[in-house]
Motif scaffolding. Structure first.
Motif, PDB file in Angstrom:
ATOM      1  N   VAL A  26      44.731  27.405  42.369  1.00  0.00           N
ATOM      2  CA  VAL A  26      45.703  26.827  41.427  1.00  0.00           C
ATOM      3  C   VAL A  26      46.277  27.823  40.425  1.00  0.00           C
ATOM      4  CG1 VAL A  26      44.707  24.503  41.535  1.00  0.00           C
ATOM      5  CG2 VAL A  26      43.877  26.102  39.802  1.00  0.00           C
ATOM      6  N   CYS A  27      45.876  29.109  40.504  1.00  0.00           N
ATOM      7  CA  CYS A  27      46.375  30.024  39.474  1.00  0.00           C
ATOM      8  C   CYS A  27      47.880  30.245  39.649  1.00  0.00           C
ATOM      9  CB  CYS A  27      45.642  31.358  39.531  1.00  0.00           C
ATOM     10  SG  CYS A  27      46.280  32.529  38.309  1.00  0.00           S
ATOM     11  N   GLN A  28      48.608  30.095  38.557  1.00  0.00           N
ATOM     12  CA  GLN A  28      50.074  30.266  38.595  1.00  0.00           C
ATOM     13  C   GLN A  28      50.470  31.698  38.919  1.00  0.00           C
ATOM     14  OE1 GLN A  28      52.218  28.935  35.155  1.00  0.00           O
ATOM     15  NE2 GLN A  28      50.896  27.159  34.870  1.00  0.00           N
ATOM     16  N   PHE A  29      49.579  32.637  38.614  1.00  0.00           N
ATOM     17  CA  PHE A  29      49.896  34.050  38.828  1.00  0.00           C
ATOM     18  C   PHE A  29      49.358  34.573  40.159  1.00  0.00           C
ATOM     19  CE2 PHE A  29      50.200  33.397  34.304  1.00  0.00           C
ATOM     20  CZ  PHE A  29      51.325  34.126  33.946  1.00  0.00           C
ATOM     21  N   HIS A  30      48.153  34.124  40.545  1.00  0.00           N
ATOM     22  CA  HIS A  30      47.475  34.738  41.697  1.00  0.00           C
ATOM     23  C   HIS A  30      47.069  33.761  42.787  1.00  0.00           C
ATOM     24  CE1 HIS A  30      46.124  36.743  37.840  1.00  0.00           C
ATOM     25  NE2 HIS A  30      46.931  37.638  38.358  1.00  0.00           N
ATOM     26  N   GLY A  31      47.254  32.490  42.606  1.00  0.00           N
ATOM     27  CA  GLY A  31      46.784  31.538  43.623  1.00  0.00           C
ATOM     28  C   GLY A  31      45.276  31.454  43.646  1.00  0.00           C
ATOM     29  N   ASP A  32      44.658  32.200  44.590  1.00  0.00           N
ATOM     30  CA  ASP A  32      43.217  32.037  44.804  1.00  0.00           C
ATOM     31  C   ASP A  32      42.365  33.112  44.128  1.00  0.00           C
ATOM     32  OD1 ASP A  32      43.930  34.093  46.493  1.00  0.00           O
ATOM     33  OD2 ASP A  32      42.764  33.360  48.201  1.00  0.00           O
ATOM     34  N   CYS A  33      42.679  33.470  42.873  1.00  0.00           N
ATOM     35  CA  CYS A  33      41.761  34.300  42.091  1.00  0.00           C
ATOM     36  C   CYS A  33      40.558  33.436  41.684  1.00  0.00           C
ATOM     37  CB  CYS A  33      42.474  34.861  40.855  1.00  0.00           C
ATOM     38  SG  CYS A  33      42.895  33.598  39.639  1.00  0.00           S
ATOM     39  N   LEU A  34      39.627  34.025  40.942  1.00  0.00           N
ATOM     40  CA  LEU A  34      38.440  33.271  40.514  1.00  0.00           C
ATOM     41  C   LEU A  34      38.822  31.966  39.803  1.00  0.00           C
ATOM     42  CD1 LEU A  34      35.354  33.044  40.009  1.00  0.00           C
ATOM     43  CD2 LEU A  34      35.707  34.405  37.934  1.00  0.00           C
ATOM     44  N   GLY A  54      38.388  36.559  34.257  1.00  0.00           N
ATOM     45  CA  GLY A  54      38.514  35.210  34.819  1.00  0.00           C
ATOM     46  C   GLY A  54      39.456  35.199  36.013  1.00  0.00           C
ATOM     47  N   HIS A  55      40.269  36.249  36.128  1.00  0.00           N
ATOM     48  CA  HIS A  55      41.274  36.292  37.203  1.00  0.00           C
ATOM     49  C   HIS A  55      40.959  37.329  38.271  1.00  0.00           C
ATOM     50  CE1 HIS A  55      44.285  33.508  35.429  1.00  0.00           C
ATOM     51  NE2 HIS A  55      43.609  33.832  34.330  1.00  0.00           N
ATOM     52  N   ILE A  56      39.708  37.789  38.334  1.00  0.00           N
ATOM     53  CA  ILE A  56      39.379  38.761  39.387  1.00  0.00           C
ATOM     54  C   ILE A  56      39.478  38.085  40.755  1.00  0.00           C
ATOM     55  CG2 ILE A  56      37.921  40.280  37.998  1.00  0.00           C
ATOM     56  CD1 ILE A  56      35.483  38.815  39.039  1.00  0.00           C
TER      57      ILE A  56
HETATM   58 ZN   LIG Z   1      44.665  34.207  38.308  1.00  0.00          ZN
END
Ligand SMILES: [Zn+2]
Length: 300
Positions: free
Chosen positions: A175-183, A159-161
């Motif tokens: 919006v990902c707290q860890f990666h920003g613009d991941c999937l 889900g985070h690729i």
């Molecule tokens: Zn992510």
């Protein structure tokens, strides 16, 4: 009677189920996920009558994550680095195992959903590897390889690729707290809500959101196809239920693949290849029951 328990532990709600198989569900209940103490207590109370009557053979837990799936680890069965407040480093497996004192199978919600689709649906049984992707509030991917959920360092977190992000066409930062613009950062229900200022359910059919969403999910599916060579992809979750969404994703998958993987699954048979869950929104709960039943069979 021999009964199996299923716990679908989600970030917003818990679903507890008791039964034998999808056609014989004795009882189920759903309640909001509050703090761990209260939520786990409610779960235990639901199952207690069935342990007292000695009918509960085993239980499967299908949990939101990330979770620790390493049986040799001191934190096996813990929910680990979740962004969900109050739920970091919670011993979900241990608390429930101790209270119910029956064998417990533990996995991610999406691995369980994938396993349920494989275990209960005869047409899916020869289709291995099989992938289940849910696009809802978040995005999760479960992978079945050689009949069982793929574990490893922890479990697949596809889900985070990373997917290509055209900043000109889509300046939204994610919006990902860890990666920003991941999937998940670009294409989850939460990101749709933030980008367009309204929840996905209220976006009209002609809204450009759906085109962009289908493109992002198709990019993810093509990555999954290239990485795992699945024989079947099940696309579920609330966002995927939008009218015409599967069709739009399939078209984009064909366009992006551009004939590279040469299989009729990616041309004329694509409707069978990328399809909604046969178990509908019960994939997670019935997947947990499938895990419980599988564990009981193994231990016999
Ligand atoms: Zn992510």
């Amino acid at each position: 009677m021999r009964l199996f328990g299923g716990i679908e532990s989600g970030g917003t709600k818990f679903v507890c189920t008791v039964g034998r198989d999808p056609n014989h569900i004795i009882s189920d209940i759903s309640f909001p996920t509050t703090n761990p103490e209260e939520t786990i207590q409610k779960t235990i109370e639901f199952f207690t009558p069935y342990t007292k009557s000695n009918e509960l053979t085993s239980v499967g837990i299908a949990s939101f994550g990330p979770v620790d799936l390493n049986p040799d680890s001191k934190t096996y069965g813990f929910i680990t680095t979740t962004p969900k407040v109050g739920w970091q480093q919670v011993d979900l497996y241990g608390a429930i195992q101790k209270a119910l004192n029956v064998p417990i199978a533990f996995d991610t919600d999406v691995n369980a959903a994938a396993f349920g689709e494989k275990f209960w649906i005869p047409e899916n049984q020869p289709l291995d590897p099989l992938i289940y992707i849910t696009v809802g509030t978040g995005i999760g991917v479960g992978v079945i390889i050689n009949g069982f959920p793929l574990h490893g360092l922890i479990h697949a977190e596809a889900g985070h690729i990373a997917i290509p992000h055209d900043w000109k066409a889509d300046p939204f930062p994610g919006v990902c707290q860890f990666h920003g613009d991941c999937l998940e950062g670009l294409a989850s229900g939460i990101s749709m809500n933030k980008r367009w200022g309204q929840s996905p359910e209220t976006l009209s059919d002609s809204h450009p959101a759906w085109d962009l969403e289908a493109k992002y999910i198709a990019l993810a599916l093509v990555n999954l196809i290239y990485a795992y060579s699945p024989k079947k992809i099940i696309l579920g979750g609330g966002v995927s239920q939008h009218l015409g969404f599967h069709q739009s994703v399939r078209k984009n998958v064909i366009r992006i693949n551009n004939g590279y993987v040469n299989s009729i699954s990616l041309t004329e048979k694509i409707d069978d290849y990328i399809s909604p869950p046969a178990l509908g929104n019960r994939s997670g709960a019935l997947g947990a029951i499938a895990m419980a039943k599988n564990l009981a069979t193994k231990e016999e």
